[in-house]
Design a protein around this motif. Structure first.
Motif, PDB file in Angstrom:
ATOM      1  N   LEU A   7       1.780 -36.087  27.826  1.00 26.22           N
ATOM      2  CA  LEU A   7       1.963 -35.033  27.043  1.00 26.22           C
ATOM      3  C   LEU A   7       2.079 -33.668  28.315  1.00 26.22           C
ATOM      4  CD1 LEU A   7      -0.704 -35.219  24.141  1.00 26.22           C
ATOM      5  CD2 LEU A   7       1.682 -35.437  24.190  1.00 26.22           C
TER       6      LEU A   7
ATOM      7  N   LEU B 160      10.016 -30.361  23.167  1.00 27.58           N
ATOM      8  CA  LEU B 160       8.811 -29.651  22.803  1.00 27.58           C
ATOM      9  C   LEU B 160       9.317 -28.526  21.981  1.00 27.58           C
ATOM     10  CD1 LEU B 160       5.703 -29.275  22.864  1.00 27.58           C
ATOM     11  CD2 LEU B 160       6.235 -27.868  24.682  1.00 27.58           C
TER      12      LEU B 160
ATOM     13  N   PHE C  65       8.056 -27.905  17.848  1.00 24.79           N
ATOM     14  CA  PHE C  65       7.415 -26.818  17.232  1.00 24.79           C
ATOM     15  C   PHE C  65       8.154 -26.049  16.015  1.00 24.79           C
ATOM     16  CE2 PHE C  65       4.203 -27.006  20.621  1.00 24.79           C
ATOM     17  CZ  PHE C  65       3.040 -26.354  19.888  1.00 24.79           C
TER      18      PHE C  65
ATOM     19  N   VAL D  69       2.970 -22.469  22.397  1.00 19.82           N
ATOM     20  CA  VAL D  69       3.785 -23.614  22.765  1.00 19.82           C
ATOM     21  C   VAL D  69       3.421 -24.098  24.126  1.00 19.82           C
ATOM     22  CG1 VAL D  69       6.324 -24.509  23.341  1.00 19.82           C
ATOM     23  CG2 VAL D  69       5.792 -22.955  21.266  1.00 19.82           C
TER      24      VAL D  69
ATOM     25  N   THR E  96       0.626 -23.699  25.849  1.00 18.21           N
ATOM     26  CA  THR E  96      -0.843 -24.240  25.797  1.00 18.21           C
ATOM     27  C   THR E  96      -0.853 -25.681  25.596  1.00 18.21           C
ATOM     28  OG1 THR E  96      -1.503 -22.285  24.941  1.00 18.21           O
ATOM     29  CG2 THR E  96      -2.980 -24.006  24.898  1.00 18.21           C
ATOM     30  N   TYR E  97       0.281 -26.285  24.676  1.00 22.38           N
ATOM     31  CA  TYR E  97       0.454 -27.779  24.469  1.00 22.38           C
ATOM     32  C   TYR E  97       0.682 -28.558  25.752  1.00 22.38           C
ATOM     33  CZ  TYR E  97       2.185 -31.838  21.898  1.00 22.38           C
ATOM     34  OH  TYR E  97       2.281 -33.049  21.283  1.00 22.38           O
TER      35      TYR E  97
END
Length: 287
Positions: A108, A116, A120, A157, A159-160
């Protein structure tokens, strides 16, 4: 007999050739192109106009938004990533849970770009399945504006992939904390609060700050995710550079884009220098 050490040294040096070739092609040469282009006029020759343009209001604002986005995502990722890393440390060493979570974080942390952004959009975009479900139940996530395509959305996003990266970077520091130190604190009458504030906290602080700086640099230099998510406008510096290099409306801004890239290189270089200094301090007790 004296020729053998020389042959070993030559073979060891030869083994580093692919590494230095890789660094030269993908790091040294692009950096030189950016530096030379930042001080080159469109008609040829030396100029400081491109560097002076970095003081323009819209470029300063873009750098400010990039720094805000990077700092916010780095802090959020550092805090939650550190908590997740601590939970892994308290789990069974070599257990299935730790191996699965660590492997997932490794994947990840590199999950970004168009994939990504699409994930989202399909989840919490204007027509995302979660957005539609919430709207059907009386809650509209976008009642106050389309925040997903602005700084709050980019922070979410980013932070993912920031949290998994923090787990990978901070986990070795937590593994370096020895149980004997806590036992010594308790034997001397210390409390859990005193252990974390006077023993573990000061030892982990350089590693935590260094990892946070690494997350900042990671977010500051990210491009693909923001480019795929933000279709209009250039709120951050990487998108400003894209506009300068590819714009068909305002021509002749390629060297201005290189000047902005040089500004990014300087910011990242300062951050990574501080990270290196903190890592050296961490290595004193971690080793």
């Amino acid at each position: 007999m004296a020729r053998r050490p020389r042959l070993r040294g030559a073979s060891a040096l030869l083994g580093t050739v692919p590494f230095f070739a890789y660094v030269t092609i993908f790091l040294v040469i692009p950096t030189l192109v950016v530096v030379i282009g930042a001080f080159a006029a469109d008609a040829g020759g030396f100029t400081l106009a491109n560097v002076r343009s970095l003081g323009d209001e819209y470029i300063v604002a873009a750098f400010g938004r990039s720094i805000t986005l990077s700092a916010a995502s780095a802090l959020i990722g550092a805090v939650f990533g550190a908590l997740l890393a601590y939970a892994l440390v308290t789990a069974k060493t070599g257990g299935l849970l730790r191996r699965v979570v660590t492997a997932a974080c490794g994947v990840l942390a590199q999950f970004g770009g168009v994939t990504l952004a699409f994930a989202f959009l399909a989840t919490i975009g204007l027509s995302g399945f979660l957005t539609l479900w919430l709207t059907e139940h009386g809650f509209d996530p976008y009642a106050n504006g389309v925040w997903l395509f602005e700084l709050p959305g980019l922070t979410l996003v980013y932070t993912y992939f920031q949290i998994p990266l923090m787990v990978i970077v901070f986990l070795p520091a937590l593994d370096g904390i020895r149980p004997q130190w806590r036992e010594a604190t308790e034997s001397l009458g210390g409390t859990t609060w005193q252990y974390w504030t006077r023993v573990a906290g000061p030892l982990l602080a350089p590693a935590f700050l260094g990892a946070t700086l690494l997350l900042f640099a990671n977010a500051f230099s990210a491009y693909a995710t923001a480019a795929a998510l933000v279709s209009q406008g250039s709120p951050i510096v990487p998108l400003q550079i894209r506009g300068a290099l590819t714009s068909e409306v305002v021509l002749g801004q390629a060297n201005l884009g290189k000047a902005m890239a040089l500004g990014m290189v300087i910011v990242v270089a300062v951050v990574m220098t501080l990270y290196s200094l903190l890592q050296k301090r961490t290595a004193r007790w971690l080793g």
